[in-house]
Write an enzyme that holds these catalytic residues in place. Structure first.
Site, PDB file in Angstrom:
ATOM      1  N   GLY A  13       1.062  -2.995   5.105  1.00  0.00           N
ATOM      2  CA  GLY A  13       1.126  -4.337   5.588  1.00  0.00           C
ATOM      3  C   GLY A  13      -0.146  -5.061   5.452  1.00  0.00           C
ATOM      4  O   GLY A  13      -1.133  -4.756   4.621  1.00  0.00           O
ATOM      5  N   HIS A  14      -0.082  -6.222   6.083  1.00  0.00           N
ATOM      6  CA  HIS A  14      -1.502  -7.100   6.108  1.00  0.00           C
ATOM      7  C   HIS A  14      -2.540  -6.745   6.806  1.00  0.00           C
ATOM      8  O   HIS A  14      -2.720  -6.534   7.948  1.00  0.00           O
ATOM      9  CB  HIS A  14      -0.694  -8.472   6.686  1.00  0.00           C
ATOM     10  N   GLY A  15      -3.483  -6.300   5.885  1.00  0.00           N
ATOM     11  CA  GLY A  15      -4.799  -5.660   6.187  1.00  0.00           C
ATOM     12  C   GLY A  15      -5.549  -6.039   7.822  1.00  0.00           C
ATOM     13  O   GLY A  15      -5.735  -5.520   8.702  1.00  0.00           O
TER      14      GLY A  15
ATOM     15  N   THR B  92       0.743  -1.161  -0.112  1.00  0.00           N
ATOM     16  CA  THR B  92       0.048   0.074  -0.118  1.00  0.00           C
ATOM     17  C   THR B  92       0.890   1.134  -0.120  1.00  0.00           C
ATOM     18  O   THR B  92       1.943   1.130   0.457  1.00  0.00           O
ATOM     19  CB  THR B  92      -0.793   0.097   1.386  1.00  0.00           C
TER      20      THR B  92
ATOM     21  N   ARG C  44     -13.393  -8.188  -0.774  1.00  0.00           N
ATOM     22  CA  ARG C  44     -12.488  -8.343   0.211  1.00  0.00           C
ATOM     23  C   ARG C  44     -12.293  -6.678   0.497  1.00  0.00           C
ATOM     24  O   ARG C  44     -11.631  -6.027  -0.390  1.00  0.00           O
ATOM     25  CB  ARG C  44     -11.495  -9.112   0.097  1.00  0.00           C
ATOM     26  N   VAL C  45     -12.447  -6.247   1.668  1.00  0.00           N
ATOM     27  CA  VAL C  45     -12.134  -4.756   2.057  1.00  0.00           C
ATOM     28  C   VAL C  45     -11.079  -4.990   3.258  1.00  0.00           C
ATOM     29  O   VAL C  45     -11.182  -5.528   4.263  1.00  0.00           O
ATOM     30  CB  VAL C  45     -13.400  -3.950   2.588  1.00  0.00           C
ATOM     31  N   GLY C  46      -9.740  -4.083   3.108  1.00  0.00           N
ATOM     32  CA  GLY C  46      -8.826  -4.201   3.862  1.00  0.00           C
ATOM     33  C   GLY C  46      -8.612  -3.108   4.781  1.00  0.00           C
ATOM     34  O   GLY C  46      -9.686  -2.151   4.974  1.00  0.00           O
ATOM     35  N   ASP C  47      -7.712  -2.736   5.463  1.00  0.00           N
ATOM     36  CA  ASP C  47      -7.541  -1.821   6.382  1.00  0.00           C
ATOM     37  C   ASP C  47      -7.553  -0.597   5.815  1.00  0.00           C
ATOM     38  O   ASP C  47      -7.932   0.444   6.485  1.00  0.00           O
ATOM     39  CB  ASP C  47      -6.213  -1.771   7.315  1.00  0.00           C
TER      40      ASP C  47
HETATM   41  N1  GLY Z   1      -2.642  -3.077   3.772  1.00  0.00           N
HETATM   42  C1  GLY Z   1      -3.317  -3.322   2.661  1.00  0.00           C
HETATM   43  C2  GLY Z   1      -4.315  -4.548   2.725  1.00  0.00           C
HETATM   44  O1  GLY Z   1      -4.046  -5.235   3.520  1.00  0.00           O
HETATM   45  O2  GLY Z   1      -5.410  -4.395   1.839  1.00  0.00           O
END
Ligand code: GLY
Length: 252
Positions: free
Chosen positions: A218-220, A166, A194-197
């Site tokens: 990073g990992h949402g 991101t 899918r909706v992330g952070d």
């Molecule tokens: N940080 C981006 C996502 O996981 O979508």
């Protein structure tokens, strides 16, 4: 107050052959944002400009260059927040627009809502005169290649977590106002919808003039567990010592 802008081009792995392009992309983004601040412009305008620049740059996982979902399409999330009044706007799972961050700002400024998603966001974009572009224009050869590789039966799911991350920016302007902006294509081969952070206030970013501003990468799903962007500001407010990162305390 002396204006400052900080940008990031994602926490993912940057392969050697892309290092120079990515470096020059973040430098260009920072300079574009800073030039607004230097002319007395707002932190909000500066972060929008910086993130727009990285959305237009195919080296990053945002706008053109976004990773693809399981169906091989680009679906993007973005958020912008104004630390002066805690106003924010976000979009999620948007397709076929060049700059989701600009649409997020329109949500903030032209609606009474904070987040529009998918079809609703598309209708809103149309009403605002935001041009629709062919989805293909956002897809790079590289993202297509990564997508098809990840569909192979022996692919390693950990590998695609390392795809480019991101993008985001935080800034403070000469009036002391702060702002943040974050934009992403999300995770490679994510489920449709899918909706992330990055679309979620407090996870993908947060800005409050009384404390500061954050934009996360990073990992949402991991960051959403602890509402990371707001949590960081909480620890800044509390003056948590640097040796104790918020993330560790909260098992991120
Ligand atoms: N940080 C981006 C996502 O996981 O979508």
């Amino acid at each position: 107050m002396k204006p400052v802008i900080v940008v990031h081009g994602g926490a993912g792995r940057i392969f050697k052959d892309r290092e120079e392009g990515a470096r020059s992309g973040v430098t260009t983004a920072a300079l574009k944002g800073y030039s607004i601040l230097k002319q007395g412009g707002s932190a909000l305008d500066a972060v929008e400009e910086a993130v727009t620049s990285m959305e237009d740059d195919p080296h990053f996982n945002a706008g053109c260059g976004s990773v693809l979902n399981e169906k091989g399409e680009v679906e993007m999330d973005a958020i912008i927040m104004d630390g002066k009044n805690l106003a924010s706007g976000a979009v999620s799972a948007v397709k076929c627009i060049a700059n989701p961050i600009k649409l997020a700002r329109l949500v903030m400024e032209k609606t009474e809502h904070m987040l529009l998603t998918d079809h609703g966001a598309k209708l809103f974009a149309k009403a605002m005169g935001v041009p629709e572009i062919p989805g293909e224009k956002l897809i790079t050869e590289r993202s297509r290649e990564r997508w098809s590789k990840n569909l192979e039966p022996d692919s390693n799911p950990q590998e695609f977590k390392k795809d480019p991350g991101t993008v985001g920016a935080v800034a403070i302007d000469n009036e002391g106002n702060v702002a943040c902006a974050t934009s992403t294509g999300g995770l490679t081969n994510k489920l449709v919808g899918r909706v992330g952070d990055s679309a979620c206030i407090g996870s993908g970013g947060y800005a409050d003039n009384h404390v500061g501003a954050t934009s996360t990468t990073g990992h949402g799903e991991s960051m959403m567990k602890v509402v990371l962007a707001r949590l960081i500001l909480y620890h800044m407010e509390q003056g948590t010592p640097q040796g104790k990162p918020a993330c560790h305390q909260h098992r991120c």
